[in-house]
Motif scaffolding. Structure first.
Motif, PDB file in Angstrom:
ATOM      1  N   VAL A  12      10.537  -4.147 -11.242  1.00  0.00           N
ATOM      2  CA  VAL A  12      10.839  -3.480 -10.234  1.00  0.00           C
ATOM      3  C   VAL A  12      12.197  -3.387  -9.720  1.00  0.00           C
ATOM      4  O   VAL A  12      12.970  -2.586  -9.167  1.00  0.00           O
ATOM      5  CB  VAL A  12       9.822  -3.703  -9.213  1.00  0.00           C
ATOM      6  CG1 VAL A  12       9.773  -2.891  -7.859  1.00  0.00           C
ATOM      7  CG2 VAL A  12       8.350  -3.533  -9.606  1.00  0.00           C
ATOM      8  N   LEU A  23       9.950   4.607  -8.151  1.00  0.00           N
ATOM      9  CA  LEU A  23       9.081   4.101  -8.904  1.00  0.00           C
ATOM     10  C   LEU A  23       8.008   5.079  -9.371  1.00  0.00           C
ATOM     11  O   LEU A  23       7.219   5.410  -8.169  1.00  0.00           O
ATOM     12  CB  LEU A  23       8.451   2.756  -8.389  1.00  0.00           C
ATOM     13  CG  LEU A  23       7.701   2.261  -9.496  1.00  0.00           C
ATOM     14  CD1 LEU A  23       8.223   0.581  -9.507  1.00  0.00           C
ATOM     15  CD2 LEU A  23       6.171   2.084  -8.761  1.00  0.00           C
ATOM     16  N   VAL A  25       4.526   6.194 -10.789  1.00  0.00           N
ATOM     17  CA  VAL A  25       3.202   5.893 -11.183  1.00  0.00           C
ATOM     18  C   VAL A  25       2.657   7.098 -11.844  1.00  0.00           C
ATOM     19  O   VAL A  25       2.213   8.056 -11.103  1.00  0.00           O
ATOM     20  CB  VAL A  25       2.209   5.381  -9.985  1.00  0.00           C
ATOM     21  CG1 VAL A  25       0.945   4.846 -10.639  1.00  0.00           C
ATOM     22  CG2 VAL A  25       3.061   4.159  -9.530  1.00  0.00           C
ATOM     23  N   TYR A  36       7.224   6.711  -5.568  1.00  0.00           N
ATOM     24  CA  TYR A  36       7.199   5.711  -4.559  1.00  0.00           C
ATOM     25  C   TYR A  36       8.622   5.093  -4.298  1.00  0.00           C
ATOM     26  O   TYR A  36       9.175   4.764  -5.324  1.00  0.00           O
ATOM     27  CB  TYR A  36       6.303   4.593  -4.772  1.00  0.00           C
ATOM     28  CG  TYR A  36       4.820   5.013  -4.546  1.00  0.00           C
ATOM     29  CD1 TYR A  36       4.254   5.092  -3.624  1.00  0.00           C
ATOM     30  CD2 TYR A  36       4.193   5.231  -5.720  1.00  0.00           C
ATOM     31  CE1 TYR A  36       2.847   5.557  -3.403  1.00  0.00           C
ATOM     32  CE2 TYR A  36       2.713   5.692  -5.949  1.00  0.00           C
ATOM     33  CZ  TYR A  36       1.840   5.985  -4.847  1.00  0.00           C
ATOM     34  OH  TYR A  36       0.783   6.344  -4.740  1.00  0.00           O
ATOM     35  N   PRO A  38      11.070   2.147  -4.493  1.00  0.00           N
ATOM     36  CA  PRO A  38      10.684   0.584  -5.120  1.00  0.00           C
ATOM     37  C   PRO A  38      10.736  -0.330  -4.015  1.00  0.00           C
ATOM     38  O   PRO A  38      10.192  -1.436  -4.238  1.00  0.00           O
ATOM     39  CB  PRO A  38      11.944   0.832  -5.829  1.00  0.00           C
ATOM     40  CG  PRO A  38      12.446   2.027  -6.363  1.00  0.00           C
ATOM     41  CD  PRO A  38      11.925   2.802  -5.100  1.00  0.00           C
ATOM     42  N   ARG A  40       9.401  -0.324  -1.157  1.00  0.00           N
ATOM     43  CA  ARG A  40       8.332  -0.340  -0.499  1.00  0.00           C
ATOM     44  C   ARG A  40       7.275  -1.049  -1.271  1.00  0.00           C
ATOM     45  O   ARG A  40       6.395  -1.635  -0.966  1.00  0.00           O
ATOM     46  CB  ARG A  40       7.805   1.215  -0.298  1.00  0.00           C
ATOM     47  CG  ARG A  40       6.214   1.118   0.337  1.00  0.00           C
ATOM     48  CD  ARG A  40       5.653   2.739   0.689  1.00  0.00           C
ATOM     49  NE  ARG A  40       4.675   2.556   1.069  1.00  0.00           N
ATOM     50  CZ  ARG A  40       3.574   3.469   0.570  1.00  0.00           C
ATOM     51  NH1 ARG A  40       3.907   4.297  -0.666  1.00  0.00           N
ATOM     52  NH2 ARG A  40       2.365   3.360   0.868  1.00  0.00           N
ATOM     53  N   ILE A  41       7.354  -0.807  -2.767  1.00  0.00           N
ATOM     54  CA  ILE A  41       6.446  -1.360  -3.761  1.00  0.00           C
ATOM     55  C   ILE A  41       6.788  -3.308  -3.512  1.00  0.00           C
ATOM     56  O   ILE A  41       5.906  -4.081  -3.640  1.00  0.00           O
ATOM     57  CB  ILE A  41       6.675  -0.777  -4.877  1.00  0.00           C
ATOM     58  CG1 ILE A  41       6.234   0.548  -5.064  1.00  0.00           C
ATOM     59  CG2 ILE A  41       5.983  -1.714  -6.160  1.00  0.00           C
ATOM     60  CD1 ILE A  41       4.860   0.947  -4.738  1.00  0.00           C
ATOM     61  N   ARG A  44       5.195  -4.365  -0.501  1.00  0.00           N
ATOM     62  CA  ARG A  44       4.040  -4.708  -0.530  1.00  0.00           C
ATOM     63  C   ARG A  44       3.552  -5.870  -1.510  1.00  0.00           C
ATOM     64  O   ARG A  44       2.503  -6.567  -1.196  1.00  0.00           O
ATOM     65  CB  ARG A  44       3.260  -3.468  -1.067  1.00  0.00           C
ATOM     66  CG  ARG A  44       1.639  -3.418  -1.311  1.00  0.00           C
ATOM     67  CD  ARG A  44       1.148  -3.624   0.239  1.00  0.00           C
ATOM     68  NE  ARG A  44      -0.333  -3.403   0.134  1.00  0.00           N
ATOM     69  CZ  ARG A  44      -1.184  -4.089   0.902  1.00  0.00           C
ATOM     70  NH1 ARG A  44      -0.830  -4.925   1.919  1.00  0.00           N
ATOM     71  NH2 ARG A  44      -2.425  -4.096   0.750  1.00  0.00           N
ATOM     72  N   LEU A  45       4.184  -5.930  -2.614  1.00  0.00           N
ATOM     73  CA  LEU A  45       3.820  -7.118  -3.627  1.00  0.00           C
ATOM     74  C   LEU A  45       3.992  -8.537  -3.049  1.00  0.00           C
ATOM     75  O   LEU A  45       3.577  -9.352  -3.060  1.00  0.00           O
ATOM     76  CB  LEU A  45       4.717  -7.024  -4.734  1.00  0.00           C
ATOM     77  CG  LEU A  45       4.409  -5.972  -5.767  1.00  0.00           C
ATOM     78  CD1 LEU A  45       5.417  -5.898  -7.016  1.00  0.00           C
ATOM     79  CD2 LEU A  45       2.929  -6.314  -6.295  1.00  0.00           C
ATOM     80  N   VAL A  60       2.941  -3.852 -12.125  1.00  0.00           N
ATOM     81  CA  VAL A  60       2.706  -2.993 -11.059  1.00  0.00           C
ATOM     82  C   VAL A  60       1.514  -1.860 -11.484  1.00  0.00           C
ATOM     83  O   VAL A  60       0.834  -1.498 -10.566  1.00  0.00           O
ATOM     84  CB  VAL A  60       4.270  -2.365 -10.689  1.00  0.00           C
ATOM     85  CG1 VAL A  60       3.884  -1.171  -9.661  1.00  0.00           C
ATOM     86  CG2 VAL A  60       4.939  -3.151 -10.199  1.00  0.00           C
ATOM     87  N   VAL A  64      -2.551  -0.912  -9.667  1.00  0.00           N
ATOM     88  CA  VAL A  64      -3.052   0.155  -8.963  1.00  0.00           C
ATOM     89  C   VAL A  64      -4.564   0.429  -9.313  1.00  0.00           C
ATOM     90  O   VAL A  64      -5.044   0.486 -10.499  1.00  0.00           O
ATOM     91  CB  VAL A  64      -2.203   1.451  -9.714  1.00  0.00           C
ATOM     92  CG1 VAL A  64      -2.748   2.861  -9.101  1.00  0.00           C
ATOM     93  CG2 VAL A  64      -0.880   1.210  -9.671  1.00  0.00           C
ATOM     94  N   ALA A  78       3.797   2.584 -15.122  1.00  0.00           N
ATOM     95  CA  ALA A  78       4.655   2.598 -14.077  1.00  0.00           C
ATOM     96  C   ALA A  78       6.091   2.631 -14.805  1.00  0.00           C
ATOM     97  O   ALA A  78       6.511   2.157 -15.645  1.00  0.00           O
ATOM     98  CB  ALA A  78       4.640   1.605 -13.224  1.00  0.00           C
TER      99      ALA A  78
END
Length: 100
Positions: A12, A23, A25, A36, A38, A40-41, A44-45, A60, A64, A78
């Protein structure tokens, strides 16, 4: 979205090398795609204590857990991709801004 060709070891955090990318998906069965941010991803991770910048894109995709709106299946992949509205000139401008 135009997929950026990266190897299987892509993470990522590689988004920093491609300013303006998203990113993506994608459903492996029907091709439905959603982009999305990246950042933000990664955020969240980290909240979930499940990864960060070095998390591989394959991990990733496995995280989902919602069904595809198109075919209602759970097989995701992804990738990093350029959004369709991003022109080559805009990508160069963003790269120059990030470099300087």
């Amino acid at each position: 979205m135009r997929v950026i060709p990266l190897g299987p070891e892509a993470s990522v955090g590689d988004f920093a090398r491609y300013p303006g990318c998203r990113l993506a998906v994608t459903c492996a069965m029907c091709g439905w795609t959603k982009g999305y941010s990246p950042e933000r991803i990664i955020h969240r991770l980290r909240e979930l204590k499940a990864g960060g910048y070095t998390t591989p894109l394959a991990v990733v995709a496995r995280r989902v857990q919602w069904p595809c709106p198109g075919c209602h299946r759970l097989k995701w992949r992804a990738n990093l991709a350029w959004p369709p509205e991003l022109t080559e000139a805009e990508a160069k401008r963003l790269a120059a801004r990030a470099r300087n």
